[in-house]
Design a protein around this motif. Sequence first.
Motif, PDB file in Angstrom:
ATOM      1  N   ARG A   1      -0.474  15.704   3.339  1.00 28.46           N
ATOM      2  CA  ARG A   1       0.413  14.627   3.985  1.00 28.46           C
ATOM      3  C   ARG A   1       1.312  15.333   5.121  1.00 28.46           C
ATOM      4  O   ARG A   1       1.376  14.752   6.032  1.00 28.46           O
ATOM      5  CB  ARG A   1       1.400  14.045   3.102  1.00 28.46           C
ATOM      6  N   GLU A   4      -0.041  15.544   8.670  1.00 32.26           N
ATOM      7  CA  GLU A   4      -0.206  14.300   9.092  1.00 32.26           C
ATOM      8  C   GLU A   4      -1.364  13.897   9.502  1.00 32.26           C
ATOM      9  O   GLU A   4      -1.677  13.094  10.460  1.00 32.26           O
ATOM     10  CB  GLU A   4       0.764  14.137  10.501  1.00 32.26           C
ATOM     11  N   ARG A 184       0.670   3.901  10.906  1.00 29.85           N
ATOM     12  CA  ARG A 184       1.158   5.586  10.789  1.00 29.85           C
ATOM     13  C   ARG A 184       2.245   5.398   9.615  1.00 29.85           C
ATOM     14  O   ARG A 184       2.790   4.616   9.279  1.00 29.85           O
ATOM     15  CB  ARG A 184       1.784   5.826  12.104  1.00 29.85           C
ATOM     16  N   GLN A 185       2.510   6.698   9.190  1.00 33.50           N
ATOM     17  CA  GLN A 185       3.186   6.918   8.125  1.00 33.50           C
ATOM     18  C   GLN A 185       4.693   6.616   8.352  1.00 33.50           C
ATOM     19  O   GLN A 185       5.344   5.938   7.611  1.00 33.50           O
ATOM     20  CB  GLN A 185       3.380   8.728   7.458  1.00 33.50           C
ATOM     21  N   GLU A 186       5.053   6.923   9.521  1.00 36.67           N
ATOM     22  CA  GLU A 186       6.401   6.385  10.129  1.00 36.67           C
ATOM     23  C   GLU A 186       6.574   4.985  10.078  1.00 36.67           C
ATOM     24  O   GLU A 186       7.988   4.406  10.145  1.00 36.67           O
ATOM     25  CB  GLU A 186       6.918   7.227  11.254  1.00 36.67           C
TER      26      GLU A 186
END
Length: 188
Positions: A1, A4, A184-186
């Motif tokens: 993670r 990214e 996306r993670q964000e």
Amino acid sequence: RKSELPVLALVGYTNTGKSTLLNKLSHSDIRAENKLFATLDPTTRRVSLPGGKTALVSDTVGFIRKLPPGLVSAFRATLEEIGEADLLLHVVDFSSQLAADQCETVERILKDLKIDKKPRLTILNKVDRLLDPSRNWDETSALNFIQNKTGENSPETMIISASRGWGIERLKEALLERINTLPRQEDL
């Protein structure tokens, strides 16, 4: 993670060619055998995709019908790897007469693990076994023949032969396309 990098997990019934596919995608030499539970520990490799993009792909244990209850908990830890994936790559032995039943088993297990809603790409593998062996097939004519014969033309499904390396470049392009559409993670 922390890196990214997108994480992809190969899932499917046992002996569908998941380890062979990971070897082709990553230019690795992971043990790939035609035997039950040849892969018990998840193996992760970097895979280079078109445009210089990189993804991590994990090979997971093959699923089976009627897994003995004593083994379910042992497999659950191994299968947690799937829960961490951004995209599932469901590998199907398309040459198997039991392919439909095996797909149902995989779907049931994914549902039991509460990850059946994860984005996925279905990969129909071992298509070389469906071809007339007396004919000398090249990659393009073989994949086009199978696609025309099956009528399969969904962007959610890829036709390949991992053992022959057929369709691997098309698959990498499809993976890149799918990765680019993932949240996306964000954004989560």
